[in-house]
Scaffold this motif. Structure first.
Motif, PDB file in Angstrom:
ATOM      1  N   PHE A 249       3.589  13.591 -98.003  1.00 37.83           N
ATOM      2  CA  PHE A 249       3.908  13.861 -99.404  1.00 37.83           C
ATOM      3  C   PHE A 249       2.769  14.694 -99.984  1.00 37.83           C
ATOM      4  CE2 PHE A 249       4.718  11.494-103.735  1.00 37.83           C
ATOM      5  CZ  PHE A 249       5.064  12.696-104.324  1.00 37.83           C
ATOM      6  N   TYR A 250       3.049  15.977-100.216  1.00 41.09           N
ATOM      7  CA  TYR A 250       2.072  16.907-100.788  1.00 41.09           C
ATOM      8  C   TYR A 250       2.254  16.928-102.303  1.00 41.09           C
ATOM      9  CZ  TYR A 250       1.842  18.639 -95.953  1.00 41.09           C
ATOM     10  OH  TYR A 250       1.704  18.743 -94.589  1.00 41.09           O
TER      11      TYR A 250
ATOM     12  N   ILE B  42       4.811  22.472-104.485  1.00 41.99           N
ATOM     13  CA  ILE B  42       4.907  21.018-104.569  1.00 41.99           C
ATOM     14  C   ILE B  42       5.884  20.625-105.667  1.00 41.99           C
ATOM     15  CG2 ILE B  42       2.672  20.411-103.577  1.00 41.99           C
ATOM     16  CD1 ILE B  42       1.578  20.384-106.474  1.00 41.99           C
ATOM     17  N   PRO B  43       6.437  19.410-105.560  1.00 46.50           N
ATOM     18  CA  PRO B  43       6.232  18.442-104.480  1.00 46.50           C
ATOM     19  C   PRO B  43       6.942  18.862-103.200  1.00 46.50           C
ATOM     20  CG  PRO B  43       7.917  17.658-105.994  1.00 46.50           C
ATOM     21  CD  PRO B  43       7.366  18.911-106.601  1.00 46.50           C
ATOM     22  N   THR B  44       6.278  18.600-102.083  1.00 46.64           N
ATOM     23  CA  THR B  44       6.901  18.787-100.778  1.00 46.64           C
ATOM     24  C   THR B  44       6.789  17.490-100.006  1.00 46.64           C
ATOM     25  OG1 THR B  44       6.508  21.178-100.631  1.00 46.64           O
ATOM     26  CG2 THR B  44       6.747  19.983 -98.563  1.00 46.64           C
ATOM     27  N   LEU B  45       7.898  17.058 -99.425  1.00 48.43           N
ATOM     28  CA  LEU B  45       7.932  15.868 -98.573  1.00 48.43           C
ATOM     29  C   LEU B  45       8.546  16.257 -97.239  1.00 48.43           C
ATOM     30  CD1 LEU B  45       9.075  14.800-101.687  1.00 48.43           C
ATOM     31  CD2 LEU B  45       8.237  12.710-100.599  1.00 48.43           C
TER      32      LEU B  45
ATOM     33  N   VAL C  43      14.609  17.443-100.461  1.00 47.11           N
ATOM     34  CA  VAL C  43      14.807  18.220-101.680  1.00 47.11           C
ATOM     35  C   VAL C  43      14.742  17.268-102.866  1.00 47.11           C
ATOM     36  CG1 VAL C  43      16.371  19.716-102.960  1.00 47.11           C
ATOM     37  CG2 VAL C  43      16.227  19.901-100.453  1.00 47.11           C
ATOM     38  N   ASN C  44      13.849  17.553-103.812  1.00 41.76           N
ATOM     39  CA  ASN C  44      13.699  16.699-104.983  1.00 41.76           C
ATOM     40  C   ASN C  44      15.017  16.623-105.746  1.00 41.76           C
ATOM     41  OD1 ASN C  44      12.676  15.115-107.008  1.00 41.76           O
ATOM     42  ND2 ASN C  44      11.218  16.631-107.778  1.00 41.76           N
ATOM     43  N   GLY C  45      15.378  15.419-106.126  1.00 40.95           N
ATOM     44  CA  GLY C  45      16.612  15.201-106.871  1.00 40.95           C
ATOM     45  C   GLY C  45      16.740  13.736-107.199  1.00 40.95           C
ATOM     46  N   PRO C  46      17.891  13.308-107.683  1.00 45.04           N
ATOM     47  CA  PRO C  46      18.096  11.899-108.010  1.00 45.04           C
ATOM     48  C   PRO C  46      17.868  10.995-106.804  1.00 45.04           C
ATOM     49  CG  PRO C  46      19.877  13.266-108.869  1.00 45.04           C
ATOM     50  CD  PRO C  46      19.070  14.147-107.973  1.00 45.04           C
ATOM     51  N   VAL C  47      17.618   9.730-107.077  1.00 44.77           N
ATOM     52  CA  VAL C  47      17.333   8.774-106.010  1.00 44.77           C
ATOM     53  C   VAL C  47      18.455   8.744-104.979  1.00 44.77           C
ATOM     54  CG1 VAL C  47      17.081   6.313-105.490  1.00 44.77           C
ATOM     55  CG2 VAL C  47      15.778   7.325-107.354  1.00 44.77           C
ATOM     56  N   GLU C  48      19.703   8.793-105.435  1.00 44.45           N
ATOM     57  CA  GLU C  48      20.807   8.708-104.478  1.00 44.45           C
ATOM     58  C   GLU C  48      20.818   9.912-103.527  1.00 44.45           C
ATOM     59  OE1 GLU C  48      22.608   9.866-108.567  1.00 44.45           O
ATOM     60  OE2 GLU C  48      21.060   8.498-107.788  1.00 44.45           O
ATOM     61  N   ASP C  49      20.425  11.084-104.033  1.00 47.17           N
ATOM     62  CA  ASP C  49      20.356  12.263-103.164  1.00 47.17           C
ATOM     63  C   ASP C  49      19.236  12.104-102.137  1.00 47.17           C
ATOM     64  OD1 ASP C  49      22.389  13.256-104.673  1.00 47.17           O
ATOM     65  OD2 ASP C  49      21.248  14.887-105.588  1.00 47.17           O
TER      66      ASP C  49
END
Length: 219
Positions: free
Chosen positions: A9-10, A181-184, A194-200
């Motif tokens: 997690f960057y 960032i953020p990059t995971l 890809v950053n998004g809602p928890v369900e995604d």
């Protein structure tokens, strides 16, 4: 999940998009077997770098707070993104180097759990409380508030080894072609979340898990 996934997690404490995803990953860690490895990624490391990137302090503040507004619209906790507080703060918008050193100091003492706790505390100070996290005394105060010995922590902030570890994270990011960032990144598969809602995010992790299991079974 039936196996663990390791995720790099960057992040940068001053990055409001990282604020959104950190809380989401906290929730997913409580549900899934995830090993989060924290990597500092300092966007600007000095007042000079801030000026080169954003112009005058007033220009920097207004441009960055425009990003905050977009982020607040996508946030699970929009009430925690205190745009008015940062707009009225009596200091220039801070760079992220001191906070990165603090996160690495916490990591040296308490591992990646300590890094994450310090990261979240400083993000809350920066984004919700409108505190100056480029001020070493301010940062040391927050370290003490979560249980670290203040004098020992300040020594670590100034230790060349702590700075070396921040630089090592920068080199790690370059090696894996991380430019924003953020990059995971899921280590087992190279998948980038890809950053998004928890369900995604949950769906992406499930896909990465299936891919990791398929690769494991093919060996």
């Amino acid at each position: 999940m039936t196996r663990s996934l390791t995720i790099d997690f960057y992040h940068d404490v001053v990055c409001v998009w990282c604020f959104n995803i950190s809380s989401r990953m906290r929730r997913l860690v409580s549900e899934c077997d995830l090993d989060i490895r924290h990597r500092t990624f300092v966007l600007q490391d000095s007042e000079q770098a801030m000026a080169e990137r954003w112009g005058t302090p007033d220009q920097a503040r207004e441009t960055i707070l425009g990003h905050w507004a977009a982020c607040r619209r996508a946030s699970d906790h929009p009430e925690d993104i205190n745009i008015d507080g940062m707009r009225q703060a009596g200091f220039d918008y801070p760079h992220g180097m001191v906070a990165a050193l603090a996160c690495k100091a916490a990591e040296l003492i308490s591992g990646h759990t300590g890094h994450w706790d310090m990261f979240d505390r400083l993000q809350h100070a920066h984004i919700t409380e409108a505190r100056n996290i480029a001020d070493r005394d301010v940062v040391a105060g927050f370290a003490a508030s979560i249980g670290y010995d203040r004098a020992a922590f300040v020594t670590l902030l100034d230790d060349p080894e702590t700075a070396r570890r921040v630089e090592a994270d920068r080199q790690h990011a370059r090696r894996f072609q991380v430019y924003s960032i953020p990059t995971l990144i899921v280590r087992e598969t190279g998948t980038r979340l890809v950053n998004g809602p928890v369900e995604d995010l949950r769906a992406q992790l499930s896909f990465a898990l299936r891919l990791a299991e398929q690769r494991e079974g093919a060996v």
